[in-house]
Design a protein around this motif. Sequence first.
Motif, mmCIF file in Angstrom:
data_model
loop_
_atom_site.group_PDB
_atom_site.id
_atom_site.type_symbol
_atom_site.label_atom_id
_atom_site.label_comp_id
_atom_site.label_asym_id
_atom_site.label_seq_id
_atom_site.Cartn_x
_atom_site.Cartn_y
_atom_site.Cartn_z
ATOM 1 N N TYR A 66 0.470 -0.714 -0.047
ATOM 2 C CA TYR A 66 0.412 0.017 0.299
ATOM 3 C C TYR A 66 0.883 1.531 -0.012
ATOM 4 C CZ TYR A 66 -4.286 -3.089 0.667
ATOM 5 O OH TYR A 66 -5.773 -3.247 0.555
ATOM 6 N N ASN A 69 2.774 0.800 -4.406
ATOM 7 C CA ASN A 69 1.908 0.562 -5.182
ATOM 8 C C ASN A 69 1.772 2.153 -5.924
ATOM 9 O OD1 ASN A 69 0.354 -1.005 -6.819
ATOM 10 N ND2 ASN A 69 -1.510 -0.346 -6.028
ATOM 11 N N PRO A 70 1.430 3.353 -5.465
ATOM 12 C CA PRO A 70 0.809 4.906 -5.565
ATOM 13 C C PRO A 70 1.774 5.021 -6.465
ATOM 14 C CG PRO A 70 0.198 4.708 -3.595
ATOM 15 C CD PRO A 70 0.715 3.372 -3.227
ATOM 16 N N ASP A 73 2.149 2.890 -9.481
ATOM 17 C CA ASP A 73 1.605 2.977 -10.635
ATOM 18 C C ASP A 73 1.439 4.236 -11.025
ATOM 19 O OD1 ASP A 73 -0.039 0.930 -10.499
ATOM 20 O OD2 ASP A 73 -1.853 2.392 -8.724
ATOM 21 N N LEU A 74 2.520 5.568 -11.014
ATOM 22 C CA LEU A 74 3.260 7.008 -11.468
ATOM 23 C C LEU A 74 3.445 6.303 -12.139
ATOM 24 C CD1 LEU A 74 2.914 10.063 -11.009
ATOM 25 C CD2 LEU A 74 4.439 9.827 -9.423
ATOM 26 N N GLN A 228 -10.089 0.490 -0.508
ATOM 27 C CA GLN A 228 -10.165 2.064 -0.205
ATOM 28 C C GLN A 228 -9.592 2.388 1.340
ATOM 29 O OE1 GLN A 228 -12.966 4.346 1.028
ATOM 30 N NE2 GLN A 228 -10.662 5.260 1.037
ATOM 31 N N SER A 231 -5.895 0.898 2.618
ATOM 32 C CA SER A 231 -4.875 2.115 2.166
ATOM 33 C C SER A 231 -5.059 3.666 2.532
ATOM 34 C CB SER A 231 -5.042 2.121 0.656
ATOM 35 O OG SER A 231 -5.869 2.618 -0.236
ATOM 36 N N SER A 232 -6.121 3.809 2.575
ATOM 37 C CA SER A 232 -5.828 5.549 3.286
ATOM 38 C C SER A 232 -6.047 5.138 4.827
ATOM 39 C CB SER A 232 -7.973 5.455 3.643
ATOM 40 O OG SER A 232 -8.191 5.474 1.969
ATOM 41 N N ARG A 235 -1.633 4.128 4.942
ATOM 42 C CA ARG A 235 -0.907 5.160 4.447
ATOM 43 C C ARG A 235 -1.086 6.627 5.378
ATOM 44 N NH1 ARG A 235 -3.594 4.874 -1.612
ATOM 45 N NH2 ARG A 235 -2.315 2.417 -2.292
#
Length: 383
Positions: A66, A69-70, A73-74, A228, A231-232, A235
């Motif tokens: 988590y 992964n962002p 993806d970026l 969601q 992950s929220s 992070r």
Amino acid sequence: MNSTTIWTERFKRFFLNNRFVLSLLVLLLIGLNIRVYATVSYIFLPVIALVKTMFLPVLLTGIAYYLLNPIVDLLEKRGIRRSASIVLLYLIVVALIALLVTIVVPFIRVQIESLLDNFPRYSKQVELQVAEIVGSGLFERLRQTFSFDPAEYMQRAAGYLAGFFNNAWTRIGAVVGAVTEVVLSVVMTPLILFYLLRDGRRLPRYIVKFVPTALRGQTLDVMSEMNQQISSYIRGQIIVSFCIGLLLYVGYLVIGLDYSLVLAVFAACTSVVPYLGPAIAIAPALIIAIVTSPIMLLKMVVVWTIVQLVEGKFISPQIMGKNLHIHPITILFVILTAGKLFGIVGIILAIPGYAILKVVAVHLFRWLRRRSRLYEPSPGGGE
């Protein structure tokens, strides 16, 4: 119509078509299943051993997933292939870890060794200061006025804090004995994480293949909402904890508190647990400030209060937001209950676990409400 048919119709009317009775029968069957499984629990020992073995690697992998992964993806959106993005990110993480080990860890190790060497002396000084306050006559006046003995409670508190931290250092030695399990988990985590980062997006579609076709869409919605929520929380909580540690480190440096880096790192780690974490983190800082001087104690309390106000009013609302929609009292009870049942692991996983169960319960209630038709609007238009 013969008597058999009449009794059959009555049975259907009062049992099979009665939702209340049917619900009681379902609960009875669930209870019987739980009773049977509890009686033959030994057949689940291999499964329990497997879960215990995989728990720590899976937990570490999930947290890392988590967080990273962002970024993957970026990088993929910028035109870099996903596998190459993961390898590049691994190299950056390894470089950061090497930098941390060579620069920060030695300094922290020196402070921890010094703190461990001096902690018995600090505990003794706290006890002496409490005894001095007790002998001043102030507590005697309080005892006569309010009909209780505050000296006894102060001595108990000082002894409890000293015993807590002395036992904590003893428990650290026990944790070192499990170093093999931790090393294996650390080695397995990057391997599992690589495939999860590469193919994680396909996992929900693969899981729903085992669900009946009519429920696949709703199952994907539940899994998406659970993802969601988790992950929220992960992070946001890690970012909040880092901000708390950084602010406390700066504040401790400004007031000149000893072992500022160790105390700030300890506060950042314990702040992962909402509400209870800050209460645990302040204890060693209080002891060191009390031993140093009353002025230092006042400064430390001011710094801690400012940091908590900044975190509560600005950092957490901006980073965490209102994604979990959980009342603070509910969070407190959930943490206490999970800690009672599962120990430190339960305290850490209490909030994300509760968030997942809440998502499942809400969707299950909505499904049952649609199926039962008991909540349809009345003919007159009222609710």
